[in-house]
Design a protein around this motif. Sequence first.
Motif, PDB file in Angstrom:
ATOM      1  N   ASP A  53      34.625  41.431  35.580  1.00 36.97           N
ATOM      2  CA  ASP A  53      34.909  40.925  36.925  1.00 36.97           C
ATOM      3  C   ASP A  53      36.188  40.100  36.894  1.00 36.97           C
ATOM      4  O   ASP A  53      36.621  39.643  35.826  1.00 36.97           O
ATOM      5  CB  ASP A  53      33.747  40.077  37.431  1.00 36.97           C
ATOM      6  N   ALA A  55      36.942  37.033  37.677  1.00 38.33           N
ATOM      7  CA  ALA A  55      36.848  35.674  37.143  1.00 38.33           C
ATOM      8  C   ALA A  55      36.798  35.706  35.611  1.00 38.33           C
ATOM      9  O   ALA A  55      37.454  34.904  34.935  1.00 38.33           O
ATOM     10  CB  ALA A  55      35.612  34.970  37.702  1.00 38.33           C
ATOM     11  N   GLN A 492      39.649  36.153  41.532  1.00 36.59           N
ATOM     12  CA  GLN A 492      38.745  36.825  42.455  1.00 36.59           C
ATOM     13  C   GLN A 492      39.449  38.016  43.087  1.00 36.59           C
ATOM     14  O   GLN A 492      40.683  38.131  43.003  1.00 36.59           O
ATOM     15  CB  GLN A 492      38.261  35.879  43.557  1.00 36.59           C
TER      16      GLN A 492
END
Length: 495
Positions: A53, A55, A492
């Motif tokens: 992801d 992050a 993000q």
Amino acid sequence: MAVTGRIDGTPSDVWHEEVLAPQFAYEAEHLLPHYVAIERALLRDYVRMGLVDPAGAAALDARLGSLDVDAIRADPQQNMSDISFALEHHVQSGPTPPFAAWHVDRSRNDAQVCAQLMAARTHFTAAAADLIDLGRAVTALAARHTDTPMPGYTHGQAAQIITPGYHLAALAAETNAALRRMLHTYDEADACPLGSGAMAGQELPWDRARLAADLGFARPQPHALVGVASRTWTTAMAADLAGYAAVLSRFTTDFMTWGGSGFGFLDLPDDLAGISAAMPQKRNFPVLERIRGRCAHVVGRAADLVAGQRNTPYSNTVEVSKETGAHLYTQVRAMRSLLRLTRAVVTGITYRTERMRTACAEDHLGGFTLANRLTLDCGIPWRTAQIVAGRYIKHAVERDLDAAAPDADLLRACAAESGYEAEPAAALLAEAFDIDAGLRAKHSAGSAHPDQVARLLKAEGGELGRLDAEWSRRTAHRQAAARHLDEPLPSQDHV
């Protein structure tokens, strides 16, 4: 920390001290930034494949950005004294553990050769920049001496009148030729091996074109086995440098000869001279000996790189990739040193013009011109004209006649001995043995005539500018890729 389930022990002291620790130190100094760049490029592709992801990727990217030489060390216990394992340990020991798939479908083999090739491109480009600087210095010095007569030599004997500018224009041409060959070698080698895996490719759908672009390569290496096994690029780079070093050693030999007291055609400033410990009257030029000696090192390292690969299997081997491959950096370092020294010599040289002119007058260097004029003006067949001219010079030397004060009656007698007339004898001799006229007697393109040398230098100067632009373009491409890779990953998703 165990890094593999196959081996339970750690490297022995002798293995660590003699091999692994020195190799680690070398790679930490020269390859670590490239290993980090590789990791960051691969991380971006993990993001693209959805294996991490944003992050998690951003945290890992930040941890990679904190890695420097001071942050890692060879440790048999923690990292098997291997730089790849040390990098992995640094990331894993950070505040945010890496995502589970980090380093999945990876091999050290392609990362290692990629880092080596990235470093080689940088070092090779730096050597090219030094060559460009030398080329500019050579061209500038040559331009100041296009009409300064000096003897040219064949077989160690004075042969024809040339100029320092003519001699240096040859070095300028050789320098540009080397830069062209190096540019071709660079472009041939500019193929990213990352994504080749251990030898047979990888299982995930890596975007190899993107990886190549992120690391400043022109393209990916098409064949995975070539990517990890081939070190042809090392021998090609080494051959380019060795070829020029061999040429430069020959020009250096000329400088050594002409700077010796037997000739005294050139001088170097005191800050490039040495003294004798015993003979206070001497001014030595050991810098020239150093240059020629380091040319030998460059040539020798090229031989080492070829010999180190001979008879090895065509796969990834430590013998080729590390034991042999390190010679390329050693060679480039020697090359850059000798180029810097040579540039200092070229910018410091003073030609002793009167001594060179006197040397031209001491020999009958217009013999070729005299034979030509005897044929073209007097109708004497060429081979016979050669005999007449040679006969005249032989008798002139025996009588201790100076070339600047020729004897017309002697030429008539020499021609009559072969059944011909040589008229106007005085004019023929004046044209043949006048130093400045002799310099301008050649009219063919590429000759020593000052106008022709000026044309050569203009062309070589323009070519040097073009080559400089080409090398700068490749450097800018690598730097732009590095800047892009240095941009932090967003933590993000951005729509």
